[in-house]
Design an enzyme around this catalytic site. Structure first.
Site, PDB file in Angstrom:
ATOM      1  N   GLU A 247       0.866  -1.180   0.000  1.00 48.19           N
ATOM      2  CA  GLU A 247       0.000   0.000   0.000  1.00 48.19           C
ATOM      3  C   GLU A 247       0.900   1.226   0.000  1.00 48.19           C
ATOM      4  OE1 GLU A 247      -2.668  -0.153   3.376  1.00 48.19           O
ATOM      5  OE2 GLU A 247      -2.940  -2.301   3.064  1.00 48.19           O
ATOM      6  N   LYS A 249       2.548   4.441   1.282  1.00 50.18           N
ATOM      7  CA  LYS A 249       2.763   4.912   2.655  1.00 50.18           C
ATOM      8  C   LYS A 249       2.473   6.405   2.665  1.00 50.18           C
ATOM      9  CE  LYS A 249       5.997   4.713   6.518  1.00 50.18           C
ATOM     10  NZ  LYS A 249       5.716   6.055   7.016  1.00 50.18           N
ATOM     11  N   PHE A 336      -7.167   1.852   5.902  1.00 48.40           N
ATOM     12  CA  PHE A 336      -6.462   0.666   5.406  1.00 48.40           C
ATOM     13  C   PHE A 336      -6.772  -0.583   6.204  1.00 48.40           C
ATOM     14  CE2 PHE A 336      -3.152   3.444   7.401  1.00 48.40           C
ATOM     15  CZ  PHE A 336      -2.944   2.738   8.576  1.00 48.40           C
ATOM     16  N   ARG A 419       5.402  -4.190  16.957  1.00 54.34           N
ATOM     17  CA  ARG A 419       6.194  -3.865  15.767  1.00 54.34           C
ATOM     18  C   ARG A 419       6.754  -5.196  15.291  1.00 54.34           C
ATOM     19  NH1 ARG A 419       7.887   0.981  14.422  1.00 54.34           N
ATOM     20  NH2 ARG A 419       7.813   1.892  16.498  1.00 54.34           N
ATOM     21  N   LYS A 425       7.806  -1.363   6.624  1.00 56.20           N
ATOM     22  CA  LYS A 425       7.776  -0.061   5.935  1.00 56.20           C
ATOM     23  C   LYS A 425       9.028   0.069   5.090  1.00 56.20           C
ATOM     24  CE  LYS A 425       9.299   2.157  10.215  1.00 56.20           C
ATOM     25  NZ  LYS A 425       8.968   3.029  11.309  1.00 56.20           N
TER      26      LYS A 425
HETATM   27  P1  AMP Z   1       6.650   5.520  10.582  1.00 55.34           P
HETATM   28  O1  AMP Z   1       5.830   6.672  11.066  1.00 55.34           O
HETATM   29  O2  AMP Z   1       7.750   5.908   9.669  1.00 55.34           O
HETATM   30  O3  AMP Z   1       7.088   4.614  11.732  1.00 55.34           O
HETATM   31  O4  AMP Z   1       5.702   4.579   9.662  1.00 55.34           O
HETATM   32  C1  AMP Z   1       4.532   3.971  10.126  1.00 55.34           C
HETATM   33  C2  AMP Z   1       3.350   4.876   9.871  1.00 55.34           C
HETATM   34  O5  AMP Z   1       3.056   4.967   8.493  1.00 55.34           O
HETATM   35  C3  AMP Z   1       2.049   4.377  10.442  1.00 55.34           C
HETATM   36  O6  AMP Z   1       1.947   4.598  11.813  1.00 55.34           O
HETATM   37  C4  AMP Z   1       1.029   5.171   9.657  1.00 55.34           C
HETATM   38  O7  AMP Z   1       0.787   6.418  10.289  1.00 55.34           O
HETATM   39  C5  AMP Z   1       1.734   5.462   8.351  1.00 55.34           C
HETATM   40  N1  AMP Z   1       1.086   4.859   7.177  1.00 55.34           N
HETATM   41  C6  AMP Z   1       0.919   5.502   6.000  1.00 55.34           C
HETATM   42  N2  AMP Z   1       0.309   4.746   5.109  1.00 55.34           N
HETATM   43  C7  AMP Z   1       0.051   3.548   5.697  1.00 55.34           C
HETATM   44  C8  AMP Z   1      -0.553   2.344   5.266  1.00 55.34           C
HETATM   45  N3  AMP Z   1      -1.022   2.182   4.022  1.00 55.34           N
HETATM   46  N4  AMP Z   1      -0.641   1.318   6.167  1.00 55.34           N
HETATM   47  C9  AMP Z   1      -0.146   1.459   7.424  1.00 55.34           C
HETATM   48  N5  AMP Z   1       0.440   2.584   7.886  1.00 55.34           N
HETATM   49  C10 AMP Z   1       0.546   3.631   7.033  1.00 55.34           C
END
Ligand code: AMP
Length: 577
Positions: A247, A249, A336, A419, A425
Site C-alpha cells: 500500500e 505509505k 487501510f 512492531r 515499511k
Molecule cells: P513511521 O511513522 O515511519 O514509523 O511509519 C509507520 C506509519 O506509516 C504508520 O503509523 C502510519 O501512520 C503510516 N502509514 C501511512 N500509510 C500507511 C498504510 N497504508 N498502512 C499502514 N500505515 C501507514
C-alpha cells in the site's frame, strides 16, 4: 508501594526472563486484591491504563522542584545526581537517601509519621495530580505523595511519572507472569489484553477465571499495529512472500476511527481523542451506516490531490479549527484496516484475529468511497509477486509523492502495539531515524538567541536507556525553533555551560548520509551529515528508533558500500579464472 518497588528492583536486577517472570508471578498471586489492577498497570511503566487517555501531566521541572523541596537540596544538587545516573528516578532516590542518611530517623518532628502509600493510594494520588487545575496545585499534590515515600518508592513513582520505568519487562513477559500467577494460558491472557487494551483489567479477569468474558469496547482506543523498517526488496519477498500486499505509505497522521449510532470519534497514535481537531471527518463518519473501528491515515487533501505534510501540520493541535482554515486545508481519511464491525445498533464483532485478506474484504464491502462529501478513501493496494515488481511499485509510490510503501503479509493478524514483521515499511532512498532530543545548545549567527543545536538519541533495546547518536543544527522553521526553544527552556534538567540536558520527549526525524561506528557517542555509532528533517509531535520517546534498527541500517549501508567497491574495477586484484 514499598513492596511493589522492591519487586520492581528485583526484576530489574536480573536479566533472566524466567526469573523476572517467577518473581512477578509470586508477587501478583499474593498482592492485596484491590491492588492487583493498579500494580499491573504500573509494571507497564504507566500511571494509568494504556486505553485511558489521562496522563498525570507533571513536567520534569515540576517533579524536580518538588523533589528539591522535599529533600531539602537545591536544583544543582539534583542536576548533579541526574548527571551521575541519566535517570530522573534514580537521581531522586539518591538525594532522598542522602537526606535520610543525614537526618536519621527520617521523621517530621512536627507530627506523627505518615504511613507509606499503598498501590491504590498512589493511583489515587496520580488521579489527583491529573485533576489538579494548574502547575502549582499539581506540584502540591505530588509533594504530598512524595513526603510519604521512602527513597526507593519515590524512585519508582518518579520513573512511572516520567515514563522511564526500564526494568526490562516487555508486555509478553508481563502477560506470561499473569498467566503463571493464576494458572491460565498465556494465549488467553494475550487475547484478553488485546481486546480490552487494559492489562490491569486482564489480570483481574485472569485471577477470577473470567478471561473469556474480555471484550472490545467502542470508544476505548486500541493500540496501533506498527511496522518494522525494511529496505531490501529481495529480503522482503523472502520474508513475506510468495505474494505480498503493498500500500502507498501516506504522509499524514495515523488515526483510529470509532463509530456507533450517531456518534463518531477519532484517536491519534498516542490514543488521545483528536475528534475536536477534525470536525468535518467526525460529522461525515457519523452518517455511515455501520458500527465499528477503522484504522487509517488522515491526510490534507484537496481536489483529488494529497497536500504535503506541512499543510496538515497547520491543522494539528488546533481544536475547533476556523471555517477559513478548514477550507484552506481540507482533510480526508484513508482507511487501510477494519478492526471491528457490526450492523448499526447491533453487536460489534472483533476482527483483530482474522487475516488481513479477510479484514480488507470486509473494509472494501463498506463502500466508504461512496460517502458524501468525499471524505473517505481506501488505501491503494497492489499485490506483488517478485522483488523486481516490488521495486517498480515502490518507485511508482515515490513518484506519487508518498514516503514509500507499506508491505503487508495478507495472512497476518492485527497485533495491537506490536512492531512485528506482518507489516514492513519501505522508505529506502532517504534513510531517516526517529530520535529523541536529549540536549540542546544555543545556535550561532542567525540562530544565536535560540536553542537550535540538538543532541539526539535512540533507545538501547537491551537496557531501555537512551543513547546518544548525533548532533545537528535544527533544520526546522524559525517559528518551530522559537516554539521549541520556549519548550526546552521550561524542560531543562541541567546546564553545563552552553549545553542543557532536557527532558527527553521531543522526537525528531533525522536524515543522514551514512552511519559509522564511532566512540564519540554512547550508542557506538555516529551519523554523517545528519539533518533534522522534521519534528514528530505525533510521536513520543517510546516510539523512537532503537539501537537494533541502527545496527541493521549500518549493516545494510556497509553491504551497499561493498557492492560499490566490488562492482568497480579493483586494480591489483587477481583476475578470475
Ligand atoms: P513511521 O511513522 O515511519 O514509523 O511509519 C509507520 C506509519 O506509516 C504508520 O503509523 C502510519 O501512520 C503510516 N502509514 C501511512 N500509510 C500507511 C498504510 N497504508 N498502512 C499502514 N500505515 C501507514
Amino acid at each position: 508501594m514499598r513492596r511493589w518497588s522492591q519487586v520492581a528492583e528485583r526484576i530489574a536486577a536480573t536479566t533472566r526472563t524466567s526469573e523476572k517472570s517467577r518473581v512477578l508471578a509470586e508477587y501478583l498471586r499474593d498482592v492485596e486484591p484491590d491492588a492487583l489492577r493498579d500494580a499491573v498497570i504500573f509494571f507497564t511503566g504507566r500511571a494509568f491504563a494504556e486505553s485511558d487517555a489521562r496522563s498525570a501531566g507533571l513536567g520534569w521541572a515540576t517533579i524536580a522542584n518538588a523533589v528539591a523541596r522535599v529533600a531539602g537540596v537545591d536544583r544543582a544538587q539534583l542536576a548533579a545526581a541526574y548527571d551521575r545516573h541519566s535517570d530522573l528516578g534514580l537521581a531522586v532516590g539518591d538525594v532522598l537517601a542522602a537526606r535520610d542518611g543525614a537526618v536519621a530517623p527520617p521523621r517530621d518532628p512536627s507530627g506523627p509519621p505518615e504511613s507509606p502509600p499503598s498501590v491504590p493510594e498512589v493511583t489515587a494520588a496520580f488521579a489527583a495530580i491529573e485533576a489538579a487545575p494548574g502547575p502549582a496545585a499539581k506540584s502540591a499534590a505530588f509533594e504530598a505523595l512524595l513526603r510519604r515515600c521512602d527513597p526507593r518508592s519515590a524512585t519508582y513513582i518518579v520513573k512511572i511519572l516520567a515514563g522511564e520505568l526500564r526494568i526490562g519487562l516487555r508486555d509478553g513477559l508481563l502477560q506470561a507472569a499473569i498467566a503463571r500467577a493464576f494458572g491460565r494460558s498465556t494465549g488467553d491472557v494475550a487475547n484478553a489484553a488485546m481486546l480490552t487494551g487494559d492489562i490491569g483489567e486482564t489480570a483481574v479477569l485472569a485471577r477470577e477465571d473470567q478471561l473469556g468474558a474480555a471484550s472490545l469496547r467502542l470508544f476505548r482506543p486500541l493500540r496501533f499495529m506498527l511496522a518494522s523498517p525494511a529496505e531490501d526488496a529481495a529480503e522482503i519477498m523472502a520474508r513475506l512472500g510468495p505474494v505480498v500486499w503493498t500500500e502507498d505509505k501516506y504522509d499524514g497522521i495515523r488515526v483510529q476511527l470509532h463509530r456507533r449510532g450517531a456518534e463518531a470519534r477519532l484517536f491519534s497514535r498516542d490514543l488521545h481523542d483528536v475528534s475536536g481537531q477534525f470536525p468535518e471527518v467526525v460529522s461525515s463518519a457519523a452518517q455511515l451506516d455501520w458500527d465499528g473501528i477503522l484504522d487509517g491515515e488522515l491526510l490534507a487533501y484537496r481536489d483529488g490531490v494529497v497536500l504535503p505534510f506541512l499543510a496538515l501540520q497547520r491543522r494539528l493541535g488546533r481544536k475547533e479549527p476556523s471555517a477559513g482554515l478548514r477550507n484552506e486545508v481540507p482533510v480526508a481519511y484513508v482507511a487501510f484496516d477494519v478492526l471491528a464491525l457490526g450492523p448499526r445498533g447491533g453487536d460489534v464483532e472483533p476482527l483483530l484475529g482474522r487475516p488481513l485478506s479477510e479484514r480488507r474484504a470486509r473494509l472494501e464491502a463498506l463502500g466508504l468511497a461512496a460517502a458524501e462529501p468525499v471524505r473517505f478513501a481506501l488505501s491503494r493496494l497492489v499485490r506483488v509477486r517478485s522483488a523486481d515488481e516490488l521495486e517498480e511499485v515502490f518507485t511508482a509510490a515515490r513518484e506519487r509523492r508518498n514516503e514509500g510503501l507499506m508491505v503487508k503479509d495478507p495472512t497476518s493478524i492485527y497485533a495491537p502495539g506490536r512492531r512485528g514483521f506482518g507489516w514492513l515499511k519501505m522508505k529506502k532512498a532517504l534513510a531517516t531515524l526517529d530520535c529523541v532530543v536529549v540536549g540542546v545548545e544555543l545556535g550561532h549567527g542567525k540562530r544565536h538567541g535560540v536553542l537550535s543545536d540538538y543532541t539526539f538519541a535512540v533507545r538501547d533495546d537491551a537496557t531501555g536507556a537512551l543513547v546518544t547518536i548525533g548532533k545537528a543544527y535544527s533544520g526546522l522553521t524559525d517559528a518551530e525553533i522559537a516554539e521549541r526553544t520556549r519548550w526546552f527552556e521550561e524542560h531543562t534538567l541541567a546546564r553545563h555551560g552552553r549545553y542543557r540536558s532536557v527532558e527527553p520527549s521531543v522526537v525528531v526525524e533525522v536524515a543522514f548520509d551514512v552511519i559509522m561506528r564511532s566512540g564519540r557517542h554512547r550508542s557506538g555509532f555516529t551519523l554523517r551529515f545528519p539533518r533534522i528533517a522534521r519534528l514528530r509531535l505525533d510521536k513520543t520517546a517510546v516510539d523512537c528508533d532503537t539501537l537494533a534498527t541502527v545496527e541493521v541500517l549500518w549493516r545494510e549501508l556497509q553491504h551497499g558500500a561493498e557492492h560499490l567497491v566490488t562492482r568497480g574495477a579493483r586494480p591489483g586484484s587477481p583476475s578470475e579464472p
